[in-house]
Design an enzyme around this catalytic site. Structure first.
Site, short mmCIF file in Angstrom:
data_model
loop_
_atom_site.label_atom_id
_atom_site.label_comp_id
_atom_site.label_asym_id
_atom_site.label_seq_id
_atom_site.Cartn_x
_atom_site.Cartn_y
_atom_site.Cartn_z
N ASP A 110 -3.50 13.09 7.67
CA ASP A 110 -3.29 14.36 6.99
C ASP A 110 -4.65 15.07 6.95
OD1 ASP A 110 -0.81 13.31 6.52
OD2 ASP A 110 -0.86 13.57 4.35
N SER B 171 -13.26 12.83 3.63
CA SER B 171 -13.80 12.25 4.86
C SER B 171 -13.32 13.04 6.07
CB SER B 171 -13.38 10.78 4.96
OG SER B 171 -13.71 10.10 3.77
#
Length: 285
Positions: free
Chosen positions: A108, A248
Site C-alpha cells: 500500500d 517507509s
C-alpha cells in the site's frame, strides 16, 4: 501532500506527520532536534520500547487518529505496538492482479515513477539520485539504463507488510547500513534522503519482466526491516517481509522490458503521487 487515486480523484491534505516533518526539516530548532532523532541508538531504543508490552496503550489512539478499519485485519491479541503495526491483513482485502504480465505494487503506498536516464540518475522531489550510490554497485546499476524507478512511499497509516512484485529466481538480500532519515517528500528539499537510509534489496531475475531490483528503505524511528531470506525463488504476491513502526519506502527498479502504467507516469509528471494498494498493477511487461 497532493495525490490522486486510480479513479482520478485528487486529494490535497496535510497530515500531522507532514506538519511534524516540515518543522524538523525547515525550522532551525527542528533541525537541531533532528540530529538527535536520527541517532541510531535512539532508533534502537525506540524500537525496543515499541516491542514492549507497555506499548499496547498506544494502539487504540493510533487506530482512532488514523481511521484504521480493524475489520480488514486478522483477529488477534497484540503483545506490543509493533506486533499491532506489523499486523496481517485478510487476503481477500488485497487481491493480486491476475494478469501475469502485470507488475504489481508490493505494498500500500503513494507512488511515483521516473525514467532512469542514460547517466543512471533520477529525480525524487527535486533531489537527484544516482543508481550507483543507491545500490553501491556500478555493474548492477548499469542494467537499468533506460528503465524506470518506482518510488512507493508508505505512510504510518498504511499496511506495512509487503510482497514480491514479480516472480523469478532471486538473489540474497543485500543490506546497506545508513543513517535514519524520513522518506517523506518534505525532507527532500534539504537532504538526499534515500542514499542516507538503511536499506536492503534483492535482485529478481524474472522470465516475464527481466531483471528487477526490489529495495526496502528504512525511515525515521524505524529500527528494523524484516525480510525472509530462506528461499531462492520469488513468487509474485507472496509476502517478502515487513517494516516496523514508521513511514517507509520501497523502490522498484526495472529495465526496458517493463513500462509503467500511463496514468501513474502522467500523475508523476503533473506533480501528484498516486494512491495504490498492494497487488494492483503499476506496470506492464
Amino acid at each position: 501532500m497532493n495525490y490522486i487515486d486510480l479513479d482520478g480523484t485528487r486529494i490535497e491534505t496535510t497530515t500531522g506527520q507532514d506538519k511534524v516533518l516540515s518543522f524538523l526539516y525547515t525550522n532551525i530548532l527542528g533541525r537541531f532536534l533532528l540530529k538527535f532523532l536520527v541517532n541510531r541508538r535512539l532508533s534502537v531504543l525506540s524500537g525496543k520500547l515499541l516491542d514492549s508490552p507497555c506499548s499496547t496503550v498506544l494502539i487504540q489512539p493510533f487506530i482512532k487518529k488514523n481511521g484504521i478499519c480493524m475489520e480488514d485485519y486478522e483477529k488477534k491479541d497484540y503483545r506490543s505496538f509493533n506486533d499491532f503495526f506489523t499486523r496481517k491483513i485478510q487476503a481477500e482485502k488485497r487481491p493480486i492482479c491476475e494478469d501475469p504480465h502485470s507488475l504489481i505494487s508490493p505494498c500500500d503506498c503513494k507512488a511515483t515513477v521516473y525514467p532512469i536516464s542514460k547517466g543512471t540518475t533520477f529525480s525524487v522531489k527535486n533531489t537527484e539520485y544516482t543508481l550507483r550510490s543507491l545500490l553501491r554497485s556500478p555493474r548492477l546499476a548499469g542494467r537499468f539504463e533506460n528503465g524506470y524507478a518506482y518510488i512507493l512511499r508508505l505512510s504510518v497509516e498504511d499496511y506495512h507488510r509487503y510482497v514480491y512484485a514479480a516472480s523469478g529466481t532471486r538473489s540474497k538480500n543485500y543490506h546497506i547500513d545508513g543513517t535514519f532519515h524520513t522518506v517523506n517528500p518534505i525532507a527532500n528539499d534539504c537532504l538526499p534522503i534515500y542514499k542516507e537510509n538503511t536499506r536492503e534489496y534483492t535482485v529478481i531475475h524474472s522470465p516475464v519482466f527481466g531483471d528487477i531490483v526490489q529495495m526496502e528503505v528504512g525511515a525515521l524511528m524505524v529500527g528494523k526491516i524484516s525480510n525472509d531470506n530462506s528461499s531462492s525463488t520469488a513468487v509474485r504476491g507472496e509476502e517478502k517481509g515487513y517494516f516496523e513502526y514508521g513511514g517507509s519506502t520501497i523502490i522498484l527498479l526495472t529495465n526496458h522490458h517493463t513500462s509503467p502504467r500511463a496514468d501513474l507516469l502522467q500523475n508523476t509528471l503533473n506533480g501528484y503521487e498516486t494512491k495504490i494498494l498492494q497487488g494492483q498493477e503499476i506496470g506492464k511487461a
